[in-house]
Design a protein around this motif. Structure first.
Motif, PDB file in Angstrom:
ATOM      1  N   THR A   1       0.824  -1.189   0.000  1.00 10.05           N
ATOM      2  CA  THR A   1       0.000   0.000   0.000  1.00 10.05           C
ATOM      3  C   THR A   1       0.868   1.252   0.000  1.00 10.05           C
ATOM      4  OG1 THR A   1      -1.749  -1.172   1.163  1.00 10.05           O
ATOM      5  CG2 THR A   1      -1.834   1.226   1.188  1.00 10.05           C
ATOM      6  N   LEU A   2       1.912   1.286   0.829  1.00 10.75           N
ATOM      7  CA  LEU A   2       2.778   2.463   0.880  1.00 10.75           C
ATOM      8  C   LEU A   2       3.503   2.686  -0.436  1.00 10.75           C
ATOM      9  CD1 LEU A   2       4.254   2.190   4.473  1.00 10.75           C
ATOM     10  CD2 LEU A   2       2.507   3.754   3.642  1.00 10.75           C
ATOM     11  N   ARG A   3       3.918   1.613  -1.095  1.00 10.16           N
ATOM     12  CA  ARG A   3       4.596   1.742  -2.386  1.00 10.16           C
ATOM     13  C   ARG A   3       3.658   2.343  -3.418  1.00 10.16           C
ATOM     14  NH1 ARG A   3       5.561  -1.181  -7.036  1.00 10.16           N
ATOM     15  NH2 ARG A   3       4.325  -2.945  -6.391  1.00 10.16           N
ATOM     16  N   VAL A   4       2.399   1.936  -3.410  1.00  8.20           N
ATOM     17  CA  VAL A   4       1.421   2.464  -4.357  1.00  8.20           C
ATOM     18  C   VAL A   4       1.133   3.930  -4.054  1.00  8.20           C
ATOM     19  CG1 VAL A   4      -0.967   2.294  -5.146  1.00  8.20           C
ATOM     20  CG2 VAL A   4       0.410   0.228  -4.857  1.00  8.20           C
ATOM     21  N   PHE A   5       0.979   4.283  -2.784  1.00  6.38           N
ATOM     22  CA  PHE A   5       0.748   5.676  -2.418  1.00  6.38           C
ATOM     23  C   PHE A   5       1.949   6.533  -2.820  1.00  6.38           C
ATOM     24  CE2 PHE A   5       0.908   9.261   0.570  1.00  6.38           C
ATOM     25  CZ  PHE A   5      -0.279   9.873   0.210  1.00  6.38           C
ATOM     26  N   GLY A   6       3.136   6.016  -2.602  1.00  5.60           N
ATOM     27  CA  GLY A   6       4.342   6.737  -3.008  1.00  5.60           C
ATOM     28  C   GLY A   6       4.387   6.958  -4.501  1.00  5.60           C
ATOM     29  N   ALA A   7       3.992   5.957  -5.268  1.00  2.00           N
ATOM     30  CA  ALA A   7       3.971   6.090  -6.720  1.00  2.00           C
ATOM     31  C   ALA A   7       2.969   7.157  -7.150  1.00  2.00           C
ATOM     32  CB  ALA A   7       3.613   4.753  -7.367  1.00  2.00           C
ATOM     33  N   PHE A   8       1.891   7.272  -6.414  1.00  2.00           N
ATOM     34  CA  PHE A   8       0.871   8.267  -6.757  1.00  2.00           C
ATOM     35  C   PHE A   8       1.350   9.677  -6.449  1.00  2.00           C
ATOM     36  CE2 PHE A   8      -2.819  10.910  -6.127  1.00  2.00           C
ATOM     37  CZ  PHE A   8      -3.626  10.563  -7.182  1.00  2.00           C
ATOM     38  N   SER A   9       2.073   9.862  -5.350  1.00  2.00           N
ATOM     39  CA  SER A   9       2.373  11.218  -4.883  1.00  2.00           C
ATOM     40  C   SER A   9       3.833  11.647  -5.000  1.00  2.00           C
ATOM     41  CB  SER A   9       1.958  11.334  -3.420  1.00  2.00           C
ATOM     42  OG  SER A   9       2.725  10.455  -2.621  1.00  2.00           O
ATOM     43  N   ARG A  10       4.709  10.768  -5.418  1.00  2.00           N
ATOM     44  CA  ARG A  10       6.150  11.052  -5.418  1.00  2.00           C
ATOM     45  C   ARG A  10       6.522  12.305  -6.210  1.00  2.00           C
ATOM     46  NH1 ARG A  10       8.518   6.765  -4.446  1.00  2.00           N
ATOM     47  NH2 ARG A  10       7.374   5.473  -5.915  1.00  2.00           N
ATOM     48  N   ARG A  11       5.839  12.604  -7.275  1.00  2.00           N
ATOM     49  CA  ARG A  11       6.177  13.762  -8.109  1.00  2.00           C
ATOM     50  C   ARG A  11       5.193  14.920  -7.944  1.00  2.00           C
ATOM     51  NH1 ARG A  11      10.446  12.488 -11.880  1.00  2.00           N
ATOM     52  NH2 ARG A  11      10.847  10.272 -11.790  1.00  2.00           N
ATOM     53  N   LEU A  12       4.484  14.928  -6.827  1.00  2.00           N
ATOM     54  CA  LEU A  12       3.632  16.067  -6.474  1.00  2.00           C
ATOM     55  C   LEU A  12       4.338  16.833  -5.366  1.00  2.00           C
ATOM     56  CD1 LEU A  12       0.117  14.389  -6.390  1.00  2.00           C
ATOM     57  CD2 LEU A  12       1.283  15.502  -8.303  1.00  2.00           C
ATOM     58  N   ARG A  13       4.558  18.093  -5.588  1.00  2.00           N
ATOM     59  CA  ARG A  13       5.292  18.915  -4.631  1.00  2.00           C
ATOM     60  C   ARG A  13       4.358  19.902  -3.954  1.00  2.00           C
ATOM     61  NH1 ARG A  13       8.420  15.249  -4.755  1.00  2.00           N
ATOM     62  NH2 ARG A  13      10.324  15.252  -5.958  1.00  2.00           N
ATOM     63  N   GLU A  14       4.767  20.344  -2.782  1.00  2.00           N
ATOM     64  CA  GLU A  14       4.013  21.352  -2.046  1.00  2.00           C
ATOM     65  C   GLU A  14       3.820  22.568  -2.953  1.00  2.00           C
ATOM     66  OE1 GLU A  14       4.424  24.041   1.978  1.00  2.00           O
ATOM     67  OE2 GLU A  14       5.660  22.256   1.748  1.00  2.00           O
ATOM     68  N   GLY A  15       2.609  23.074  -2.975  1.00  2.00           N
ATOM     69  CA  GLY A  15       2.298  24.230  -3.794  1.00  2.00           C
ATOM     70  C   GLY A  15       1.742  23.900  -5.161  1.00  2.00           C
ATOM     71  N   MET A  16       1.860  22.656  -5.598  1.00  2.23           N
ATOM     72  CA  MET A  16       1.260  22.284  -6.887  1.00  2.23           C
ATOM     73  C   MET A  16      -0.254  22.303  -6.737  1.00  2.23           C
ATOM     74  SD  MET A  16       3.709  19.263  -8.395  1.00  2.23           S
ATOM     75  CE  MET A  16       3.483  19.571 -10.159  1.00  2.23           C
ATOM     76  N   VAL A  17      -0.933  22.713  -7.796  1.00  2.00           N
ATOM     77  CA  VAL A  17      -2.389  22.754  -7.766  1.00  2.00           C
ATOM     78  C   VAL A  17      -2.950  21.815  -8.831  1.00  2.00           C
ATOM     79  CG1 VAL A  17      -2.538  25.086  -6.817  1.00  2.00           C
ATOM     80  CG2 VAL A  17      -2.459  24.777  -9.279  1.00  2.00           C
ATOM     81  N   ARG A  18      -4.095  21.266  -8.508  1.00  2.00           N
ATOM     82  CA  ARG A  18      -4.760  20.360  -9.440  1.00  2.00           C
ATOM     83  C   ARG A  18      -5.397  21.163 -10.556  1.00  2.00           C
ATOM     84  NH1 ARG A  18      -9.298  15.817  -7.935  1.00  2.00           N
ATOM     85  NH2 ARG A  18      -9.312  14.874  -9.994  1.00  2.00           N
ATOM     86  N   VAL A  19      -5.257  20.684 -11.775  1.00  2.00           N
ATOM     87  CA  VAL A  19      -5.866  21.322 -12.936  1.00  2.00           C
ATOM     88  C   VAL A  19      -6.789  20.321 -13.614  1.00  2.00           C
ATOM     89  CG1 VAL A  19      -3.981  22.965 -13.295  1.00  2.00           C
ATOM     90  CG2 VAL A  19      -3.874  20.734 -14.399  1.00  2.00           C
ATOM     91  N   ASP A  20      -7.662  20.825 -14.481  1.00  2.00           N
ATOM     92  CA  ASP A  20      -8.610  19.955 -15.179  1.00  2.00           C
ATOM     93  C   ASP A  20      -7.887  18.911 -16.020  1.00  2.00           C
ATOM     94  OD1 ASP A  20     -10.866  21.188 -14.176  1.00  2.00           O
ATOM     95  OD2 ASP A  20     -11.039  22.580 -15.852  1.00  2.00           O
ATOM     96  N   ALA A  21      -8.343  17.689 -15.919  1.00  2.00           N
ATOM     97  CA  ALA A  21      -7.841  16.584 -16.728  1.00  2.00           C
ATOM     98  C   ALA A  21      -9.000  15.626 -16.944  1.00  2.00           C
ATOM     99  CB  ALA A  21      -6.690  15.883 -16.029  1.00  2.00           C
ATOM    100  N   ALA A  22      -9.092  15.072 -18.129  1.00  2.00           N
ATOM    101  CA  ALA A  22     -10.219  14.193 -18.435  1.00  2.00           C
ATOM    102  C   ALA A  22      -9.768  13.062 -19.348  1.00  2.00           C
ATOM    103  CB  ALA A  22     -11.329  14.982 -19.104  1.00  2.00           C
ATOM    104  N   SER A  23     -10.501  11.975 -19.268  1.00  2.00           N
ATOM    105  CA  SER A  23     -10.296  10.828 -20.142  1.00  2.00           C
ATOM    106  C   SER A  23     -11.664  10.412 -20.676  1.00  2.00           C
ATOM    107  CB  SER A  23      -9.677   9.667 -19.358  1.00  2.00           C
ATOM    108  OG  SER A  23      -9.690   8.490 -20.142  1.00  2.00           O
TER     109      SER A  23
END
Length: 104
Positions: free
Chosen positions: A1-23
């Motif tokens: 579980t921790l490895r998967v969470f790390g993979a999800f968030s490893r390249r998100l840095r403090e101050g980054m904001v979510r933008v629109d994305a769609a599939s």
């Protein structure tokens, strides 16, 4: 579980904001983030039982690395990131211009 969470968030840095994305594929989950300095990260999750082919269209985005996390193998980083990718079932793929050694 921790490895998967790390993979999800490893390249998100403090101050980054979510933008629109769609599939247009309901089995492909996508979320995207941008920093004030212009760094970008896109996270794709294939929740289907079949591989999904993805071509990312984000004008002006230049991704320097792709990280693949899978329940079946160790995380792998590919640099430079390809323009299109096939995501296997259960994989999390992160395309990013955020370097891993950058401090938060």
């Amino acid at each position: 579980t921790l490895r998967v969470f790390g993979a999800f968030s490893r390249r998100l840095r403090e101050g980054m904001v979510r933008v629109d994305a769609a599939s247009d594929n309901p089995d492909l989950l996508v979320t995207a983030y941008v920093s004030g300095a212009g760094q970008k990260s896109v996270i794709l999750i294939n929740r289907a039982t079949a591989p999904q082919w993805v071509r990312l269209d984000w004008p002006g985005a230049a991704f320097t690395a792709m990280e693949v996390a899978s329940p079946y193998q160790a995380n792998a980083v590919v640099a430079p990131a390809p323009k299109s990718v096939t995501i296997q079932p259960g994989e999390i793929v992160t395309l990013s211009s955020v370097p891993l050694n950058q401090l938060r």
